[in-house]
Design an enzyme around this catalytic site. Sequence first.
Site, mmCIF file in Angstrom:
data_model
loop_
_atom_site.group_PDB
_atom_site.id
_atom_site.type_symbol
_atom_site.label_atom_id
_atom_site.label_comp_id
_atom_site.label_asym_id
_atom_site.label_seq_id
_atom_site.Cartn_x
_atom_site.Cartn_y
_atom_site.Cartn_z
ATOM 1 N N ARG A 121 0.880 -1.187 0.000
ATOM 2 C CA ARG A 121 0.000 0.000 0.000
ATOM 3 C C ARG A 121 0.904 1.219 0.000
ATOM 4 N NH1 ARG A 121 -5.407 1.470 3.366
ATOM 5 N NH2 ARG A 121 -6.175 0.005 1.809
ATOM 6 N N ASP A 153 -17.134 6.980 -1.622
ATOM 7 C CA ASP A 153 -15.834 6.857 -0.954
ATOM 8 C C ASP A 153 -15.561 8.226 -0.316
ATOM 9 O OD1 ASP A 153 -13.217 6.219 -0.202
ATOM 10 O OD2 ASP A 153 -12.407 6.237 -2.244
ATOM 11 N N CYS A 176 -16.718 1.781 0.612
ATOM 12 C CA CYS A 176 -15.526 0.952 0.839
ATOM 13 C C CYS A 176 -14.999 1.081 2.271
ATOM 14 C CB CYS A 176 -14.442 1.316 -0.166
ATOM 15 S SG CYS A 176 -13.959 3.048 -0.111
HETATM 16 N N1 CP Z 1 -11.361 -0.005 2.373
HETATM 17 C C1 CP Z 1 -10.087 -0.105 2.788
HETATM 18 O O1 CP Z 1 -9.162 -0.358 2.012
HETATM 19 O O2 CP Z 1 -9.939 0.058 4.130
HETATM 20 P P1 CP Z 1 -8.550 0.240 4.909
HETATM 21 O O3 CP Z 1 -7.994 1.579 4.503
HETATM 22 O O4 CP Z 1 -8.947 0.213 6.362
HETATM 23 O O5 CP Z 1 -7.633 -0.871 4.548
HETATM 24 N N1 NVA Z 2 -9.874 6.689 -1.650
HETATM 25 C C1 NVA Z 2 -9.562 6.301 -0.298
HETATM 26 C C2 NVA Z 2 -9.797 4.835 -0.110
HETATM 27 C C3 NVA Z 2 -9.589 4.354 1.293
HETATM 28 C C4 NVA Z 2 -9.771 2.877 1.438
HETATM 29 C C5 NVA Z 2 -8.117 6.670 0.017
HETATM 30 O O1 NVA Z 2 -7.247 6.497 -0.842
HETATM 31 O O2 NVA Z 2 -7.855 7.143 1.131
#
Ligand code: CP
Ligand code: NVA
Length: 300
Positions: free
Chosen positions: A101, A217, A257
């Site tokens: 991530r 979102d 999400c």
């Molecule tokens: N939806 C999602 O990816 O949640 P987190 O940021 O908690 O992993």
């Molecule tokens: N668009 C959001 C999604 C979080 C799961 C972000 O990138 O923070």
Amino acid sequence: MKHLLSIEKLPPAGLEAILAAAPAMKRSRGEPGPRPLAGQTWALIFSKSSTRTRVSFEVGIRELGGQVIFLNAQDIQLGRGEPIRDTARVLGRMIHGAVIRTFQQSDVEDFARDSGRPTINALTDDEHPCQILSDLFTIQERLGSIQDRVVAFVGDGACNVCVSWIFAAARLGFELRIASPRAYQPPPALLERAAGRISVTTDCAAAAHGADVLYTDVWVSMGKEAEAAERLRQFEGYCIDPSLVRRARPGALVMHCLPAYRGKEIHAEVFEAHANTIFTQAENRLHVQKAILDWITASP
Ligand code: CP
Ligand code: NVA
């Protein structure tokens, strides 16, 4: 070597295999069964916060027989400027796969290439493929096939989650309507590349009209905190509230999400009325990511 770098780059056979395997992963959880990650150690390398993605991958990898190391990018030399390419070459000699991530999509792609290990995008600024695969599975559970359904995305049309929806639309033959303020609409070149049945508007009510799914979102994605005040101003009204839900098809799904900010992108009453769908989406991250891991580690 297989990777999950984005919905855009996921081969059709991979998309099909993952969505086909997810129901059995869910049904058979806890039963003795194959352990495709036995003897493997996977690294989770996260530069941004996470609740769902981190826990669902940690649990999923263990349930498939593997071991997990969680690496906060700030705690390893990456956080002090060691290049991702060197990090990849080191970890590639020790681990069996990686879940990353981060901010830049190119970092996940570089890691995949230079580590020589299966690599999964757990969210970048460009895409959030694991989320959308889970959401597609949730829609299939609730509505059957998504083909020819209408999904209305309300909010930041240029964010990672919406971009993954954009690439899913063409692949699975559903209509995607995006309602966003002009400055936060997806770039036309990206829509052209995706080539799906996609429309973009500033009018939430028009996008929601007769929709099968209303999806939203956060207004301020991770990494965009410096723009928060301007975003809160621009996104005012881009909210799934009771009047918007009434525009959708009766019985339409409302999806998020998570994490959710009540009173911003979703009204508190709508959130609670649809909590069962929303938390099933979250649970399905586990089942779908086990299907992703199973697909990625299986021989071609
Ligand atoms: N939806 C999602 O990816 O949640 P987190 O940021 O908690 O992993
Ligand atoms: N668009 C959001 C999604 C979080 C799961 C972000 O990138 O923070």
